[in-house]
Design a protein around this motif. Structure first.
Motif, PDB file in Angstrom:
ATOM      1  N   THR A   1      26.313  55.085  42.100  1.00 42.66           N
ATOM      2  CA  THR A   1      27.188  55.375  40.965  1.00 42.66           C
ATOM      3  C   THR A   1      27.822  56.747  41.151  1.00 42.66           C
ATOM      4  OG1 THR A   1      27.339  55.658  38.553  1.00 42.66           O
ATOM      5  CG2 THR A   1      25.242  56.254  39.563  1.00 42.66           C
ATOM      6  N   ALA A   2      29.029  56.874  40.648  1.00 39.61           N
ATOM      7  CA  ALA A   2      29.702  58.173  40.674  1.00 39.61           C
ATOM      8  C   ALA A   2      29.073  59.122  39.658  1.00 39.61           C
ATOM      9  CB  ALA A   2      31.190  58.007  40.394  1.00 39.61           C
TER      10      ALA A   2
ATOM     11  N   GLU B   1      26.388  61.415  38.140  1.00 37.34           N
ATOM     12  CA  GLU B   1      25.338  62.182  38.799  1.00 37.34           C
ATOM     13  C   GLU B   1      24.411  62.902  37.829  1.00 37.34           C
ATOM     14  OE1 GLU B   1      26.551  64.179  42.605  1.00 37.34           O
ATOM     15  OE2 GLU B   1      28.562  63.779  41.808  1.00 37.34           O
TER      16      GLU B   1
ATOM     17  N   ARG C   1      32.024  54.047  45.056  1.00 39.63           N
ATOM     18  CA  ARG C   1      31.693  54.945  46.160  1.00 39.63           C
ATOM     19  C   ARG C   1      31.722  54.160  47.466  1.00 39.63           C
ATOM     20  NH1 ARG C   1      26.889  59.020  44.630  1.00 39.63           N
ATOM     21  NH2 ARG C   1      26.508  58.680  46.840  1.00 39.63           N
TER      22      ARG C   1
ATOM     23  N   LEU D   1      31.031  65.153  45.756  1.00 38.25           N
ATOM     24  CA  LEU D   1      29.943  64.948  44.811  1.00 38.25           C
ATOM     25  C   LEU D   1      29.606  66.302  44.199  1.00 38.25           C
ATOM     26  CD1 LEU D   1      27.647  62.640  47.001  1.00 38.25           C
ATOM     27  CD2 LEU D   1      29.194  61.942  45.170  1.00 38.25           C
TER      28      LEU D   1
ATOM     29  N   ARG E   1      36.180  57.109  47.709  1.00 35.45           N
ATOM     30  CA  ARG E   1      36.029  56.122  46.642  1.00 35.45           C
ATOM     31  C   ARG E   1      37.025  55.000  46.934  1.00 35.45           C
ATOM     32  NH1 ARG E   1      33.012  60.079  45.634  1.00 35.45           N
ATOM     33  NH2 ARG E   1      32.412  60.744  43.562  1.00 35.45           N
TER      34      ARG E   1
END
Length: 169
Positions: free
Chosen positions: A28-29, A31, A118, A144, A152
Motif C-alpha cells: 500500500t502507498a 505508510e 506500487r 516513500l 506507481r
C-alpha cells in the motif's frame, strides 16, 4: 461471503485490518497507521470518500474496498482502494467486493475507476488486471517516506453501463 456498505461502527476493526497491512509494508502507498476516527474520515464519511464496501466472513470483516475523490482526480474518475485481511487470509475478498463497487460507480455516473499501485505490489497489479483494469500511466520514482524511490502504476477500469464486462477468470 457477505458484501455490504461500511458504517462508522466498522472503523475500529477495519483500521486494525488496514494498519496490519501498513505495518507489513510493500502493498500500500499508505505508510502511517490510522486511528478509527481517521479511518472513518478517509474511507467512510469524510470529505473525499464516495463509498466503502466491506466483506464479512465468519462474523468478522475480512476486507474492504473504497472509491474516493482524494487527490482531485479528473472529472468522471474516482480512485479505488482494496484491502484484505492478512491473518487469517480469506481467498476471494477482492473479487467478491468489486461487483458492488463497479455497480456503485455506474450509479454515481463515473466514467473510470482509477487504481494507483506500487510497482513492487505484484499481487495488487495482478488483482486489478484480473478485474479488467488496463495500465494507462506510470508515475516514476515517487519517494516513500524513507526517501526510497518507487514507481506507481496507474490502471483504469472503464465504466460502461451498457456492457457489463465480466472480470477475466
Amino acid at each position: 461471503m457477505h458484501i455490504r456498505k461500511a458504517v462508522s461502527a466498522d472503523a475500529a476493526e477495519l483500521s486494525e485490518l488496514l494498519n496490519e497491512i501498513i505495518r507489513a509494508g510493500g502493498t500500500t502507498a499508505l505508510e502511517t497507521p490510522l486511528s478509527a476516527a481517521e479511518f472513518v474520515d478517509w474511507f467512510i464519511d469524510g470529505e473525499f470518500p464516495l463509498l466503502c464496501h466491506v466483506a464479512e466472513h465468519d462474523r468478522s470483516l475480512v476486507g474492504f474496498q473504497s472509491l474516493s475523490l482524494y487527490g482531485d482526480p479528473p472529472k468522471g474518475f474516482a480512485d479505488i482502494g482494496t484491502f484484505a485481511r492478512m491473518n487469517p487470509k480469506t481467498p476471494g475478498v477482492g473479487s467478491a467486493l468489486f461487483p458492488a463497487t463497479r455497480a456503485a460507480a455506474e450509479e454515481l455516473g463515473l466514467d473510470f475507476i482509477n487504481a494507483t499501485i506500487r510497482a513492487d505490489n505484484v499481487s495488487g497489479l495482478a488483482y486489478y488486471a484480473k478485474m479488467g483494469f488496463e495500465t494507462y500511466d506510470r508515475l516514476v520514482q515517487v519517494p516513500l517516506q524513507d526517501g526510497t524511490p518507487l514507481d506507481r502504476i496507474k490502471k483504469r477500469f472503464r465504466i460502461d453501463a451498457r456492457h457489463h464486462a465480466t472480470p477475466h477468470a
